[in-house]
Design a protein around this motif. Structure first.
Motif, PDB file in Angstrom:
ATOM      1  N   TRP A 170      44.602 -69.599 -14.237  1.00  0.00           N
ATOM      2  CA  TRP A 170      45.058 -69.488 -15.666  1.00  0.00           C
ATOM      3  C   TRP A 170      43.846 -69.547 -16.723  1.00  0.00           C
ATOM      4  CZ3 TRP A 170      49.853 -67.512 -16.465  1.00  0.00           C
ATOM      5  CH2 TRP A 170      50.604 -67.542 -15.374  1.00  0.00           C
ATOM      6  N   GLU A 171      43.880 -69.029 -17.906  1.00  0.00           N
ATOM      7  CA  GLU A 171      42.842 -69.464 -18.773  1.00  0.00           C
ATOM      8  C   GLU A 171      42.845 -70.825 -19.307  1.00  0.00           C
ATOM      9  OE1 GLU A 171      43.236 -66.743 -22.194  1.00  0.00           O
ATOM     10  OE2 GLU A 171      43.634 -64.759 -21.023  1.00  0.00           O
ATOM     11  N   ASP A 172      41.447 -71.243 -19.709  1.00  0.00           N
ATOM     12  CA  ASP A 172      41.254 -72.484 -19.970  1.00  0.00           C
ATOM     13  C   ASP A 172      41.863 -72.724 -21.410  1.00  0.00           C
ATOM     14  OD1 ASP A 172      39.706 -72.923 -17.974  1.00  0.00           O
ATOM     15  OD2 ASP A 172      37.859 -72.096 -18.866  1.00  0.00           O
ATOM     16  N   GLY A 173      42.744 -73.704 -21.417  1.00  0.00           N
ATOM     17  CA  GLY A 173      43.317 -73.982 -22.651  1.00  0.00           C
ATOM     18  C   GLY A 173      44.542 -73.445 -22.812  1.00  0.00           C
ATOM     19  N   SER A 174      44.973 -72.960 -21.734  1.00  0.00           N
ATOM     20  CA  SER A 174      46.325 -72.078 -21.873  1.00  0.00           C
ATOM     21  C   SER A 174      47.495 -72.876 -21.196  1.00  0.00           C
ATOM     22  CB  SER A 174      46.159 -71.023 -20.997  1.00  0.00           C
ATOM     23  OG  SER A 174      47.630 -70.373 -20.834  1.00  0.00           O
ATOM     24  N   ASP A 175      48.790 -72.872 -21.802  1.00  0.00           N
ATOM     25  CA  ASP A 175      49.879 -73.477 -21.357  1.00  0.00           C
ATOM     26  C   ASP A 175      50.782 -72.590 -20.888  1.00  0.00           C
ATOM     27  OD1 ASP A 175      49.050 -75.785 -22.501  1.00  0.00           O
ATOM     28  OD2 ASP A 175      49.712 -75.085 -24.580  1.00  0.00           O
ATOM     29  N   SER A 176      50.312 -71.433 -20.163  1.00  0.00           N
ATOM     30  CA  SER A 176      51.147 -70.340 -19.516  1.00  0.00           C
ATOM     31  C   SER A 176      51.810 -71.171 -18.439  1.00  0.00           C
ATOM     32  CB  SER A 176      50.517 -69.120 -19.368  1.00  0.00           C
ATOM     33  OG  SER A 176      49.759 -68.512 -20.554  1.00  0.00           O
ATOM     34  N   LYS A 177      51.277 -71.689 -17.683  1.00  0.00           N
ATOM     35  CA  LYS A 177      51.837 -72.030 -16.357  1.00  0.00           C
ATOM     36  C   LYS A 177      53.104 -73.036 -16.545  1.00  0.00           C
ATOM     37  CE  LYS A 177      49.849 -75.466 -13.856  1.00  0.00           C
ATOM     38  NZ  LYS A 177      48.734 -75.979 -13.082  1.00  0.00           N
ATOM     39  N   VAL A 178      53.044 -73.854 -17.703  1.00  0.00           N
ATOM     40  CA  VAL A 178      54.055 -74.869 -17.940  1.00  0.00           C
ATOM     41  C   VAL A 178      55.183 -74.051 -18.506  1.00  0.00           C
ATOM     42  CG1 VAL A 178      54.684 -76.519 -19.456  1.00  0.00           C
ATOM     43  CG2 VAL A 178      52.501 -76.766 -18.048  1.00  0.00           C
ATOM     44  N   GLN A 179      54.986 -72.843 -19.414  1.00  0.00           N
ATOM     45  CA  GLN A 179      55.787 -72.095 -19.849  1.00  0.00           C
ATOM     46  C   GLN A 179      56.468 -71.323 -18.806  1.00  0.00           C
ATOM     47  OE1 GLN A 179      56.740 -71.531 -22.965  1.00  0.00           O
ATOM     48  NE2 GLN A 179      54.883 -72.486 -24.233  1.00  0.00           N
ATOM     49  N   ALA A 180      55.917 -70.908 -17.755  1.00  0.00           N
ATOM     50  CA  ALA A 180      56.660 -70.450 -16.652  1.00  0.00           C
ATOM     51  C   ALA A 180      57.489 -71.576 -16.084  1.00  0.00           C
ATOM     52  CB  ALA A 180      55.666 -69.885 -15.533  1.00  0.00           C
ATOM     53  N   TYR A 181      56.851 -72.797 -15.760  1.00  0.00           N
ATOM     54  CA  TYR A 181      57.803 -73.671 -15.130  1.00  0.00           C
ATOM     55  C   TYR A 181      59.022 -73.960 -15.848  1.00  0.00           C
ATOM     56  CZ  TYR A 181      53.942 -75.143 -11.947  1.00  0.00           C
ATOM     57  OH  TYR A 181      53.061 -75.402 -11.100  1.00  0.00           O
ATOM     58  N   LEU A 182      59.115 -74.005 -17.357  1.00  0.00           N
ATOM     59  CA  LEU A 182      60.177 -74.124 -18.155  1.00  0.00           C
ATOM     60  C   LEU A 182      61.125 -73.099 -17.869  1.00  0.00           C
ATOM     61  CD1 LEU A 182      58.448 -75.133 -21.442  1.00  0.00           C
ATOM     62  CD2 LEU A 182      59.742 -76.710 -19.877  1.00  0.00           C
ATOM     63  N   SER A 183      60.628 -71.991 -17.699  1.00  0.00           N
ATOM     64  CA  SER A 183      61.452 -70.672 -17.552  1.00  0.00           C
ATOM     65  C   SER A 183      62.297 -70.724 -16.383  1.00  0.00           C
ATOM     66  CB  SER A 183      60.685 -69.390 -17.525  1.00  0.00           C
ATOM     67  OG  SER A 183      60.262 -68.926 -18.680  1.00  0.00           O
ATOM     68  N   VAL A 184      61.539 -71.355 -15.193  1.00  0.00           N
ATOM     69  CA  VAL A 184      62.087 -71.659 -13.856  1.00  0.00           C
ATOM     70  C   VAL A 184      63.057 -72.759 -13.989  1.00  0.00           C
ATOM     71  CG1 VAL A 184      61.584 -72.349 -11.459  1.00  0.00           C
ATOM     72  CG2 VAL A 184      60.180 -70.731 -12.647  1.00  0.00           C
ATOM     73  N   MET A 185      63.069 -73.613 -14.841  1.00  0.00           N
ATOM     74  CA  MET A 185      64.077 -74.662 -15.101  1.00  0.00           C
ATOM     75  C   MET A 185      65.305 -74.044 -15.617  1.00  0.00           C
ATOM     76  SD  MET A 185      62.599 -77.629 -14.327  1.00  0.00           S
ATOM     77  CE  MET A 185      63.632 -78.776 -14.819  1.00  0.00           C
ATOM     78  N   GLY A 186      65.210 -73.094 -16.615  1.00  0.00           N
ATOM     79  CA  GLY A 186      66.390 -72.448 -16.928  1.00  0.00           C
ATOM     80  C   GLY A 186      67.183 -71.752 -15.561  1.00  0.00           C
ATOM     81  N   LEU A 187      66.285 -71.025 -14.792  1.00  0.00           N
ATOM     82  CA  LEU A 187      66.968 -70.371 -13.826  1.00  0.00           C
ATOM     83  C   LEU A 187      67.627 -71.454 -12.943  1.00  0.00           C
ATOM     84  CD1 LEU A 187      67.173 -68.015 -11.708  1.00  0.00           C
ATOM     85  CD2 LEU A 187      64.790 -68.649 -10.720  1.00  0.00           C
TER      86      LEU A 187
END
Length: 976
Positions: free
Chosen positions: A823-840
């Protein structure tokens, strides 16, 4: 760090949906319909007369400020002038003076309408057509290269009438005949530049109050029109010189109008004359000035300068009297008879008619006189003097006669405007009696109403056959006749005979240029009035004339025009392609770029006029050949816009081919199209989408109950898509097509194929670059990738596990890719994806899922809330919580505190939405996240307040006690 476990909130979707359903009510008004406001008499504003006055409709401030002039259109008009040839550029610089010259006689409304073609449109064609490579000369006292400074004459303060007269005499001495010099050996561009300099010198002299000098320039410009040493350039010279004379006439007119300022009764400030003034409003001093100008011009010794300059200021008669125009025009017309050279004379008559139609559009007697005077002198065109001039200049009679065409066209247009059929008959009789010339007949057909010509189609054919060619080619007469018959329909009983008589002559033309010029016009005639048989015959005749010696290579523009005209009238492509000469006609375009343009024209017409689908093999095979021609022209050097245009046309063709319920034939067509158009990515994308649609149409026909045959067919469609998608270069197009194709496969019960699509999409994710070029700009792929992952995650809820792959193997595979992706430096996209998986995972923990695919058993039915299955979900969720909290812990640096606050609040909201926040479950973690979000003062206070209000609202509902308890434990820090 203490280990936290995810406890999902158990949901009853049916009751929640019923509880959150909005109360509906019947309405008969559309919410976006414009509102009508009725203003009563008592509320209306009262005017002085006692009538109610409603508020005016609000106006668009942008439109009102532009005052009807669109700046973009103005820039476009200027840019077209820049791209013109040098002659047209010189013309463009004087457009303003030309438009001023178009003002009609004050006090009279112009009777000209849109059917009258203005001079401004004609002169551009003249300047581009009549050019020369010969060397030109110019005689003037203002542009001598050594005495250029003489243009500026000293000015001094004139205090008395004696000083004024003395200064005028000094100017006349400076411009005596001895100072006139001749500039030789000028190219056409140099000549145009010198003419433009004369125009500027005239304007400069006028601005410096040097009236005599300005008059002298106008006189010397007029004298240039006597020179016919380079005769083929004469029409363009006429345009350039008369533009200067127009400028002079406008300056004189505006000068007298300024001197006509008057004081209205009771006014202290003088006012200019209105546009529709009458001579009675003009002061005597202004009238005296006007007479002086006419006296000065009347004293010019030479005839041609006197005629031209007086004609230039003809509009000034409006200051003197209302009935002078007719007399002046007749007087000047009589004076024209004194000009010896027929070419110089006809253009002088043209200028008189051009000015006359502007200042007195209702006065036409002089126009007819000028025309008949030319007919009387027509024999001069064959005289020895003219023959000697042509011999010296090595000019053919045919080209010489063409020099008369612009002048005659204008004079005859003035005669023909709003004229009756009797007028045309009278003119034809005069032409036949005095000269019976092809030149005159051509201008007559160009000038008069096409309906008049069409109603006498056979008569004109006879006249053309019997007229004297005398250097003017008859094929141009047939071309002019064809142009009229295209615009107006001849009598039905004359149509076929007219075509036969004309084509007998046209097809005998040996010169390809003469032949194609006539064929280009006449092809439209059978398209309008006859069947494909006649059109096919003419196309075959054109091929017969163009193929020998590869003559078609010199006439691609005319051949393109023929194709365009055929397509504009023949919209039934089954009829069009059934003509055995149409595709051979297309084959004549051997140059690839031209052939592609022709193919694009055909496809643009097809996609525009053909909205319904077809399965006609004739149409399909012909258009497949045309589309293949466009496709094969694409190479590495082809521009992206060109690729996009060709792709859109091919996609339009693919959409319009349908075999109805014969789905197998439809799939076979898509297989052929994929093999034919493999180099165009948008076409491959379109094909995959069409095949997916084909699968859904099959599903609709069988109503979801597939037989062995239809099940095999939809699996074949899935295989088509699975093979085609890797051929696409755009990685996000691949990802989205894999996902859509997987969904289609699931709907049709092809679970194995659906799994394969989803696995392929997961396997493609590591190849997603961090940046991508979109419309020439480099952009980050983060929003695109995050959007796809969220869409993909929501789809995983309905996908059942494959027994051979293990529990939640697709979710685990996706999480592994997300974990390992760079992922890009300084990006929180990975954690955002994890949060979406939590909803799943929370949705997967429910006893009954929120949505299903019909006839597909998802994991809620496969596992039936089996504890082992729920334990697998719990383990994955616990691991994700650990990863998320570890990431929050790492955001301790000052520059990362804001990100930490945003992520903590986001995790909190997901927990409230999907988790059980009871005090003995996940409540403590929720409190910690809330405090972390506002710990360093970076939290958005408004968002925090709204979130807290939401919790209190939920807590007030039934079974909402845990939300109320949580709200009491959440402090709200104010930022001061």
């Amino acid at each position: 760090m203490a280990a936290y476990q995810w406890v999902p909130r158990m949901r009853d979707y049916v009751s929640e949906k019923a509880q959150e359903a909005c109360v509906t009510e019947l309405t008969d008004n559309h919410p976006l319909k414009p509102m009508t406001v009725t203003v009563t008499e008592s509320k209306a504003k009262k005017t002085a007369g006692g009538k109610a006055e409603l508020a005016s409709q609000p106006t668009d401030p942008l439109s009102s400020s532009l005052d009807g002039t669109d700046p973009l259109s103005m820039f476009a008009a200027e840019s077209t002038l820049v791209s013109m040839d040098p002659l047209s550029m010189a013309l463009g610089r004087r457009d303003r003076s030309e438009s001023e010259g178009k003002k009609a006689k004050p006090g009279k409304k112009s009777s000209l309408d849109d059917s009258f073609e203005p001079w401004s449109t004609k002169k551009a064609n003249i300047l581009s057509k009549y050019t020369t490579s010969e060397r030109l000369s110019i005689t003037t006292s203002f542009l001598s290269s050594s005495d250029r400074e003489k243009v500026t004459v000293k000015t001094q303060v004139q205090t008395t009438m004696t000083d004024k007269v003395k200064n005028r005499l000094e100017q006349l001495d400076d411009f005596e005949e001895g100072s006139v010099k001749e500039m030789l050996n000028l190219s056409q561009q140099d000549y145009v530049n010198r003419i433009e300099e004369l125009n500027q010198a005239l304007i400069q002299a006028w601005e410096q109050d040097q009236r005599v000098k300005a008059l002298k320039i106008a006189i010397q410009c007029s004298k240039l029109l006597v020179d016919i040493s380079v005769i083929q350039f004469y029409p363009s010279k006429f345009v350039l010189i008369t533009d200067i004379l127009d400028t002079f006439g406008n300056l004189v007119y505006e000068r007298i109008r300024q001197k006509s300022a008057y004081y209205p009764p009771g006014a202290k400030v003088p006012q200019m004359l209105p546009e529709d003034f009458s001579p009675e409003q003009v002061p005597d001093s202004a009238k005296e000035t006007c007479r002086n100008w006419f006296y000065k011009i009347a004293s010019i010794r030479e005839l041609i300068p006197r005629l031209y300059v007086e004609t230039a200021i003809l509009r000034c008669y409006s200051f003197l009297t209302t009935g002078e125009y007719s007399q002046a025009l007749l007087r000047l017309s009589s004076m024209m008879r004194g000009i010896g050279d027929p070419l110089v004379a006809v253009y002088a008559r043209t200028y008189l008619c051009r000015v006359g139609i502007l200042v007195a559009p209702d006065v036409r007697d002089h126009v007819t006189i000028n025309l008949y005077d030319f007919l009387t002198t027509y024999k001069q065109l064959q005289s020895d003097s003219v023959q000697n001039i042509l011999a010296v200049q090595q000019l053919e009679m045919e080209k010489y006669l063409h020099l008369y065409t612009p002048a005659l066209d204008w004079i005859l247009q003035c005669v023909a405007h709003r004229a009756s059929e009797d007028t045309m008959t009278e003119v034809l009789e005069h032409c036949k009696k005095q000269c019976n010339s092809a030149l005159l007949l051509n201008s007559v057909m160009s000038a008069f109403n096409p309906d008049y010509v069409a109603s006498r189609a056979l008569k004109f054919v006879d006249i053309i056959r019997d007229c004297e060619e005398a250097g003017f080619p008859k094929h141009e007469l047939y071309t002019s006749l064809g142009a009229n018959l295209v615009l107006a329909d001849p009598p039905e009983e004359q149509r076929l005979q007219t075509l036969n008589e004309v084509w007998k002559v046209v097809m005998k033309q040996k010169n390809p240029a003469n032949y194609i010029s006539s064929a280009e016009v006449w092809i439209e005639y059978p398209c309008k009035h006859f069947t494909k048989r006649e059109v096919n015959t003419i196309l075959g005749d054109i091929i017969k004339h163009m193929v020998p010696d590869r003559a078609f290579e010199d006439f691609y523009p005319q051949l393109q025009s023929i194709v365009t005209k055929v397509l504009s009238h023949m919209h039934d492509f089954a009829v069009l392609f059934s003509m055995d000469k149409f595709l051979p006609f297309i084959d004549m375009f051997q140059k690839e770029s031209v052939k592609v343009e022709v193919c694009k024209t055909v496809m643009e017409t097809f996609t525009r006029v053909r909205q319904e689908t077809t399965s006609d093999p004739v149409i399909m095979n012909a258009l497949m050949f045309i589309c293949k021609t466009m496709h094969d022209s694409v190479n590495a050097l082809t521009l992206e816009d060109e690729k996009k245009a060709i792709s859109n046309l091919i996609c339009g063709f693919i959409r319009r081919i349908s075999f109805g319920r014969d789905f197998e034939q439809q799939l076979s067509f898509y297989v052929e199209a994929r093999a034919t158009f493999s180099n165009l990515e948008p076409v491959l994308i379109e094909l995959v989408q069409r095949v997916n649609q084909l699968s859904m149409e099959t599903h609709k026909v069988v109503k979801g109950n597939h037989s062995r045959k239809t099940a095999a067919f939809v699996r074949a469609c899935a295989a088509y898509s699975f093979i085609t998608i890797p051929s696409i270069n755009n990685i996000f197009s691949q990802l989205n097509l894999y996902l859509v194709s997987g969904q289609v496969a699931m709907v049709n019960g092809a679970l194995t194929q659906g799994d394969a699509f989803l696995k392929a999409a997961i396997g493609l994710l590591p190849d997603v670059p961090r940046t991508i070029q979109i419309d020439g700009k480099v952009q980050s792929t983060k929003p695109l990738l995050s959007g796809f992952i969220n869409n993909f995650i929501s789809n995983l809820l309905v996908v059942p596990d494959n027994p051979d792959q293990g529990v939640l193997y697709l979710v685990r595979g996706l999480l592994n890719v997300i974990q390992n992706y760079t992922w890009e430096d300084g990006s929180d996209s990975k954690v955002q994806a994890y949060l979406s998986v939590m909803g799943l995972l929370s949705a997967m923990s429910q006893e009954n899922y929120l949505y299903h695919v019909n006839k597909v058993d998802s994991n809620d039915r496969l596992y039936g809330s089996d504890p082992k299955f729920l334990n697998e979900i719990q383990q994955i969720a616990t691991t994700l919580i650990t990863e998320i909290l570890e990431h929050l812990k790492q955001l301790q640096q000052q520059e990362a505190l804001r990100r930490q606050s945003v992520l903590a609040l986001e995790f909190f909201t997901r927990m409230v939405a999907h988790g059980d926040i009871g005090p003995d479950k996940m409540g403590p973690l929720a409190v910690n996240l809330w405090n972390l979000a506002q710990k360093h003062g970076y939290a958005d206070t408004k968002v925090m307040v709204r979130t807290l209000e939401h919790l209190k609202t939920r807590g007030a509902q039934r079974d909402g006690r845990e939300y109320a308890d949580l709200a009491t434990k959440l402090p709200l820090q104010s930022r001061t």
